[in-house]
Design a protein around this motif. Structure first.
Motif, PDB file in Angstrom:
ATOM      1  N   GLN A 167       0.823  -1.208   0.000  1.00  0.00           N
ATOM      2  CA  GLN A 167       0.000   0.000   0.000  1.00  0.00           C
ATOM      3  C   GLN A 167       0.860   1.263   0.000  1.00  0.00           C
ATOM      4  OE1 GLN A 167      -3.615   0.571   0.158  1.00  0.00           O
ATOM      5  NE2 GLN A 167      -3.380  -1.411  -0.819  1.00  0.00           N
ATOM      6  N   GLU A 187      -9.330   0.041   4.409  1.00  0.00           N
ATOM      7  CA  GLU A 187     -10.375  -0.612   3.611  1.00  0.00           C
ATOM      8  C   GLU A 187      -9.782  -1.653   2.675  1.00  0.00           C
ATOM      9  OE1 GLU A 187     -12.193   2.711   1.733  1.00  0.00           O
ATOM     10  OE2 GLU A 187     -13.403   3.283   3.490  1.00  0.00           O
ATOM     11  N   GLU A 188      -8.650  -1.332   2.070  1.00  0.00           N
ATOM     12  CA  GLU A 188      -8.010  -2.281   1.151  1.00  0.00           C
ATOM     13  C   GLU A 188      -7.484  -3.495   1.907  1.00  0.00           C
ATOM     14  OE1 GLU A 188      -6.786  -3.948  -2.353  1.00  0.00           O
ATOM     15  OE2 GLU A 188      -8.049  -2.168  -2.059  1.00  0.00           O
ATOM     16  N   CYS A 189      -6.896  -3.266   3.079  1.00  0.00           N
ATOM     17  CA  CYS A 189      -6.393  -4.381   3.890  1.00  0.00           C
ATOM     18  C   CYS A 189      -7.537  -5.283   4.345  1.00  0.00           C
ATOM     19  CB  CYS A 189      -5.622  -3.853   5.099  1.00  0.00           C
ATOM     20  SG  CYS A 189      -3.996  -3.166   4.700  1.00  0.00           S
ATOM     21  N   SER A 191     -10.363  -5.873   2.873  1.00  0.00           N
ATOM     22  CA  SER A 191     -10.817  -6.680   1.743  1.00  0.00           C
ATOM     23  C   SER A 191      -9.906  -7.875   1.510  1.00  0.00           C
ATOM     24  CB  SER A 191     -10.881  -5.795   0.484  1.00  0.00           C
ATOM     25  OG  SER A 191     -11.171  -6.565  -0.652  1.00  0.00           O
ATOM     26  N   GLN A 192      -8.603  -7.665   1.565  1.00  0.00           N
ATOM     27  CA  GLN A 192      -7.672  -8.741   1.278  1.00  0.00           C
ATOM     28  C   GLN A 192      -7.565  -9.732   2.442  1.00  0.00           C
ATOM     29  OE1 GLN A 192      -4.031  -7.721  -0.842  1.00  0.00           O
ATOM     30  NE2 GLN A 192      -4.818  -5.668  -1.247  1.00  0.00           N
TER      31      GLN A 192
END
Length: 369
Positions: A167, A187-189, A191-192
């Motif tokens: 990121q 938010e990206e973390c 999701s993954q």
């Protein structure tokens, strides 16, 4: 042991799975499943009938899969044996996380490697209770959020280390400024991480990165801050002004050294820095200091003599005529350092006005026929 008449479970905070303490059941018992719970009947390690929130009177009709396995007699208070598991689907939102060891990351903006730590908080929820029961529970009678955290701590930290590094690089933001990007990074973390935990029926909720920090006294962090301050100064003052300030700094430091001026001129010390700094300062100073609206050129000094730096030595007593001869012979050129009285420092030949003209008057040597 008396047969059970009421089957229910008050699951404690942070408890995701609970096995009812008795398997002596009977037809006609009351099964109470509270909101956000799912109850499963298990026989011989096989998950059979499932019940969501509500109150049920057990009969052979509403436990058809279990009835098929053990052939419960119809009617009456027929006893039977089966395990009842309750899965709690309420979210547990106060789970802390942190990187136990600093991650070594290269700052994407200033290209300096620094140790980085991060911490935050997340929530857990059992999204698919059957999958959770099949993949994690085994024969354990209870399963808590802390146990999930313990089971997956290494896997989650490994994933977080990789995700944070990715990121930071993808966003091309300095580590010193990365805290402005924490919400989209979180938010990206999330999701993954859900791709990892979803295999076990578990959902990560409200994952948050609360801070990304570096040790203030670390040498690499100090260098990173200096690089950021230098870039900010360059942006504010402009490239030309910044270079002039740096030139003054170089000469000021040289002047502060005892005997530095004489040594630099007499021995040619510091030519690499002095030539550039002297040239830049001479040009800028001539623009700033010369305010006479009718400037009068200085008288031509035909007998002016120069020092030149040639073949690793300083050679004095050189006139324009002798220097022109050396140029013709290819022994000196526009890059050759020269100095004469009145110059602040050594300069390249092509930067001295009265000598630079000699470079354009080069005449080829006579041809030997």
């Amino acid at each position: 042991m008396a047969l059970i008449n009421v089957i229910n479970c008050d699951i404690a905070d942070g408890e995701f799975c609970y096995k009812f303490p008795s398997d002596d059941l009977k037809i006609g018992s009351q099964l109470i499943v509270y909101p956000s719970q799912t109850a499963f009947f298990v026989k011989g390690g096989e998950i059979l009938d499932a019940f969501t929130s509500g109150t049920y009177t057990l009969s052979s009709e509403n436990i058809p899969l279990l009835n098929k396995v053990i052939n419960i007699p119809f009617g009456g208070d027929s006893p039977f044996k089966a395990e009842v598991w309750f899965i709690n689907q309420i979210s547990k939102l106060d789970m802390p996380w942190g990187t136990p060891q600093p991650i070594l990351l290269e700052d994407p903006k200033y290209k300096i490697i620094v140790p980085v730590r991060s911490n935050g908080q997340y929530g857990l929820r059992i999204k698919e209770p059957r999958l959770f029961l099949e993949t994690l529970i085994g024969n354990m009678s209870t399963f808590t959020a802390d146990k999930i955290s313990l089971y997956f701590k290494g896997r989650l930290i490994q994933a977080l280390n990789s995700l944070l590094a990715k990121q930071i690089v993808e966003r091309n933001v300095s580590i010193l400024d990365i805290n402005t990007e924490l919400i989209p990074m979180s938010e990206e973390c999330e999701s993954q991480l859900n791709d990892i935990m979803g295999k076990y029926g578990i959902e990560i909720k409200e994952f948050s990165i609360m801070s990304v920090n570096v040790p203030e006294n670390d040498e690499s962090v100090i260098k990173l801050k200096e690089a950021k301050a230098m870039m900010a100064r360059l942006t504010i003052t402009g490239k030309d002004v910044y270079q002039m300030e740096r030139s003054f700094d170089v000469l000021e430091k040289a002047a502060s050294n005892e005997g530095a001026g004489g040594q630099m001129m007499g021995m040619g010390v510091g030519l690499g820095a002095g030539v550039t700094a002297g040239s830049t300062m001479a040009q800028m100073s001539s623009q700033l200091i010369n305010t006479n609206p009718n400037p009068t050129p200085p008288p031509l000094n035909i007998d002016k003599q120069y020092y030149i730096h040639m073949d690793g030595a300083q050679i004095g007593g050189q006139t324009t005529a002798s220097i022109q001869s050396l140029i013709q012979q290819g022994k000196v050129n526009g890059e050759t350092p020269v100095w004469t009285a009145g110059m602040a420092n050594w300069a390249r030949l092509k930067e001295v006005i009265e000598l630079s003209a000699l470079l354009s008057n080069i005449v080829p040597p006579p041809m030997n026929l």
